[in-house]
Design a protein around this motif. Structure first.
Motif, PDB file in Angstrom:
ATOM      1  N   GLY A  42       0.814  -1.211   0.000  1.00  0.00           N
ATOM      2  CA  GLY A  42       0.000   0.000   0.000  1.00  0.00           C
ATOM      3  C   GLY A  42       0.845   1.257   0.000  1.00  0.00           C
ATOM      4  O   GLY A  42       0.494   2.251   0.631  1.00  0.00           O
ATOM      5  N   PRO A  44       2.369   4.572  -1.867  1.00  0.00           N
ATOM      6  CA  PRO A  44       2.067   5.404  -3.039  1.00  0.00           C
ATOM      7  C   PRO A  44       3.196   5.304  -4.056  1.00  0.00           C
ATOM      8  O   PRO A  44       4.332   5.086  -3.656  1.00  0.00           O
ATOM      9  CB  PRO A  44       1.984   6.818  -2.473  1.00  0.00           C
ATOM     10  CG  PRO A  44       2.110   6.709  -0.993  1.00  0.00           C
ATOM     11  CD  PRO A  44       2.549   5.332  -0.659  1.00  0.00           C
ATOM     12  N   PHE A  49      -2.252   1.573  -2.395  1.00  0.00           N
ATOM     13  CA  PHE A  49      -2.341   2.720  -1.490  1.00  0.00           C
ATOM     14  C   PHE A  49      -3.730   3.355  -1.564  1.00  0.00           C
ATOM     15  O   PHE A  49      -4.328   3.676  -0.533  1.00  0.00           O
ATOM     16  CB  PHE A  49      -1.277   3.764  -1.845  1.00  0.00           C
ATOM     17  CG  PHE A  49      -1.458   5.070  -1.121  1.00  0.00           C
ATOM     18  CD1 PHE A  49      -1.142   5.181   0.215  1.00  0.00           C
ATOM     19  CD2 PHE A  49      -1.986   6.169  -1.781  1.00  0.00           C
ATOM     20  CE1 PHE A  49      -1.329   6.381   0.890  1.00  0.00           C
ATOM     21  CE2 PHE A  49      -2.187   7.372  -1.118  1.00  0.00           C
ATOM     22  CZ  PHE A  49      -1.845   7.482   0.228  1.00  0.00           C
ATOM     23  N   ILE A  50      -4.239   3.524  -2.787  1.00  0.00           N
ATOM     24  CA  ILE A  50      -5.557   4.152  -2.962  1.00  0.00           C
ATOM     25  C   ILE A  50      -6.642   3.323  -2.278  1.00  0.00           C
ATOM     26  O   ILE A  50      -7.514   3.858  -1.593  1.00  0.00           O
ATOM     27  CB  ILE A  50      -5.882   4.319  -4.465  1.00  0.00           C
ATOM     28  CG1 ILE A  50      -4.859   5.223  -5.151  1.00  0.00           C
ATOM     29  CG2 ILE A  50      -7.286   4.859  -4.669  1.00  0.00           C
ATOM     30  CD1 ILE A  50      -4.801   6.641  -4.642  1.00  0.00           C
ATOM     31  N   SER A  51      -6.594   2.006  -2.457  1.00  0.00           N
ATOM     32  CA  SER A  51      -7.623   1.157  -1.854  1.00  0.00           C
ATOM     33  C   SER A  51      -7.543   1.192  -0.328  1.00  0.00           C
ATOM     34  O   SER A  51      -8.565   1.324   0.352  1.00  0.00           O
ATOM     35  CB  SER A  51      -7.503  -0.280  -2.363  1.00  0.00           C
ATOM     36  OG  SER A  51      -6.283  -0.853  -1.958  1.00  0.00           O
ATOM     37  N   LYS A  52      -6.322   1.125   0.216  1.00  0.00           N
ATOM     38  CA  LYS A  52      -6.174   1.179   1.678  1.00  0.00           C
ATOM     39  C   LYS A  52      -6.588   2.551   2.219  1.00  0.00           C
ATOM     40  O   LYS A  52      -7.204   2.654   3.279  1.00  0.00           O
ATOM     41  CB  LYS A  52      -4.731   0.845   2.069  1.00  0.00           C
ATOM     42  CG  LYS A  52      -4.416  -0.642   1.992  1.00  0.00           C
ATOM     43  CD  LYS A  52      -2.978  -0.923   2.380  1.00  0.00           C
ATOM     44  CE  LYS A  52      -2.709  -2.405   2.537  1.00  0.00           C
ATOM     45  NZ  LYS A  52      -2.983  -3.205   1.373  1.00  0.00           N
ATOM     46  N   TRP A  53      -6.245   3.601   1.486  1.00  0.00           N
ATOM     47  CA  TRP A  53      -6.628   4.956   1.903  1.00  0.00           C
ATOM     48  C   TRP A  53      -8.144   5.094   1.953  1.00  0.00           C
ATOM     49  O   TRP A  53      -8.696   5.631   2.916  1.00  0.00           O
ATOM     50  CB  TRP A  53      -6.029   5.970   0.934  1.00  0.00           C
ATOM     51  CG  TRP A  53      -6.423   7.382   1.248  1.00  0.00           C
ATOM     52  CD1 TRP A  53      -7.489   8.078   0.740  1.00  0.00           C
ATOM     53  CD2 TRP A  53      -5.783   8.257   2.172  1.00  0.00           C
ATOM     54  NE1 TRP A  53      -7.532   9.340   1.272  1.00  0.00           N
ATOM     55  CE2 TRP A  53      -6.507   9.489   2.161  1.00  0.00           C
ATOM     56  CE3 TRP A  53      -4.673   8.134   3.008  1.00  0.00           C
ATOM     57  CZ2 TRP A  53      -6.148  10.564   2.951  1.00  0.00           C
ATOM     58  CZ3 TRP A  53      -4.317   9.228   3.788  1.00  0.00           C
ATOM     59  CH2 TRP A  53      -5.043  10.410   3.758  1.00  0.00           C
ATOM     60  N   ASN A  54      -8.834   4.625   0.910  1.00  0.00           N
ATOM     61  CA  ASN A  54     -10.293   4.742   0.865  1.00  0.00           C
ATOM     62  C   ASN A  54     -10.968   3.890   1.935  1.00  0.00           C
ATOM     63  O   ASN A  54     -11.977   4.302   2.516  1.00  0.00           O
ATOM     64  CB  ASN A  54     -10.811   4.386  -0.525  1.00  0.00           C
ATOM     65  CG  ASN A  54     -10.589   5.497  -1.526  1.00  0.00           C
ATOM     66  OD1 ASN A  54     -10.834   6.657  -1.233  1.00  0.00           O
ATOM     67  ND2 ASN A  54     -10.096   5.170  -2.699  1.00  0.00           N
ATOM     68  N   THR A  56      -9.647   3.105   4.835  1.00  0.00           N
ATOM     69  CA  THR A  56      -9.392   3.777   6.108  1.00  0.00           C
ATOM     70  C   THR A  56     -10.280   5.005   6.255  1.00  0.00           C
ATOM     71  O   THR A  56     -10.864   5.232   7.322  1.00  0.00           O
ATOM     72  CB  THR A  56      -7.902   4.183   6.204  1.00  0.00           C
ATOM     73  OG1 THR A  56      -7.090   3.029   6.040  1.00  0.00           O
ATOM     74  CG2 THR A  56      -7.589   4.825   7.532  1.00  0.00           C
ATOM     75  N   ALA A  57     -10.385   5.799   5.179  1.00  0.00           N
ATOM     76  CA  ALA A  57     -11.218   7.011   5.226  1.00  0.00           C
ATOM     77  C   ALA A  57     -12.673   6.661   5.495  1.00  0.00           C
ATOM     78  O   ALA A  57     -13.339   7.316   6.308  1.00  0.00           O
ATOM     79  CB  ALA A  57     -11.089   7.773   3.911  1.00  0.00           C
ATOM     80  N   VAL A  71      -9.308  -0.657  10.834  1.00  0.00           N
ATOM     81  CA  VAL A  71      -8.157   0.164  10.439  1.00  0.00           C
ATOM     82  C   VAL A  71      -6.874  -0.405  11.037  1.00  0.00           C
ATOM     83  O   VAL A  71      -5.838  -0.489  10.364  1.00  0.00           O
ATOM     84  CB  VAL A  71      -8.354   1.639  10.885  1.00  0.00           C
ATOM     85  CG1 VAL A  71      -7.091   2.452  10.640  1.00  0.00           C
ATOM     86  CG2 VAL A  71      -9.531   2.252  10.152  1.00  0.00           C
TER      87      VAL A  71
END
Length: 199
Positions: A42, A44, A49-54, A56-57, A71
């Motif tokens: 994950g 960048p 990274f994008i999938s884990k970021w979304n 988590t958000a 999380v």
């Protein structure tokens, strides 16, 4: 997995210890393997990274206490993935002991390299240009919410078709597809995709 398959195919060995120093002899394979590893962890600018970021958000926005446990699990899984994946990469490029790789080993032919390149490129492209895909799934989610709220599929389809026609008209007049027009098109495609899934 394809990277590991290429290593096994070229060396005939299955133990990580046998891949010491293999990065010098199979640089192409290991470059692709490294990109895939960064995606799994994950880091960048990969799609991982994008999938884990979304995820988590979304968990934080939900405000649910259990989502915070999710999380923590996500972070732990990223850490464990980094330990075992980067261990393979570091052994290949920075051997800690005498290299055990066979002297004649080299990167596989293009038939095995092409899928590695495609997957590596997609991993990076999904990280750099993920917005249209995210917008598409957001449109699908909004559509599902509207259907649950009681708006008929015909009403949604009719308004989406009007949006689509307006977007195409804007594009033909100006010769440029602006972000608003693109969103209208994505909304319409999301609806059509939803309808096909429902068949």
């Amino acid at each position: 997995f394809m990277g590991a398959g290429a290593m096994i195919h070229q060396t005939g060995k299955t133990q990580v210890e046998d891949y010491e120093g293999l990065g010098k002899r199979m640089p192409f394979t290991y470059a692709c393997f490294t990109i895939a590893s960064l995606g799994l962890i994950g880091i960048p600018p990969t799609g991982g990274f994008i999938s884990k970021w979304n995820l988590t958000a979304a968990a934080v926005e939900s405000g649910n206490v259990l989502s915070f446990a999710g999380v923590v699990c996500l972070l732990l899984s990223a850490l464990l993935t980094a330990i075992y994946m980067l261990g393979v990469v570091s052994r290949a490029f920075f051997p800690s002991r005498r290299e055990t790789a066979v002297e004649t080993v080299a990167d596989p032919g293009w038939q095995m390299c092409l899928p590695l390149v495609i997957c590596s490129a997609v991993t990076v492209l999904l990280g750099l240009f993920s917005a249209p895909l995210i917008e598409f799934f957001r449109a699908v989610a909004m559509l599902a919410g509207k259907l649950e709220a009681g708006e008929t599929e015909f009403e949604i389809l009719e308004s989406s078709q009007l949006d689509m026609c307006g977007a195409m008209l804007d594009c033909s007049r100006n010769g440029v597809l602006n972000m608003s027009a693109a969103k209208k098109m994505i909304r319409y495609m999301a609806l059509m995709g939803h309808n096909m899934l429902m068949l």
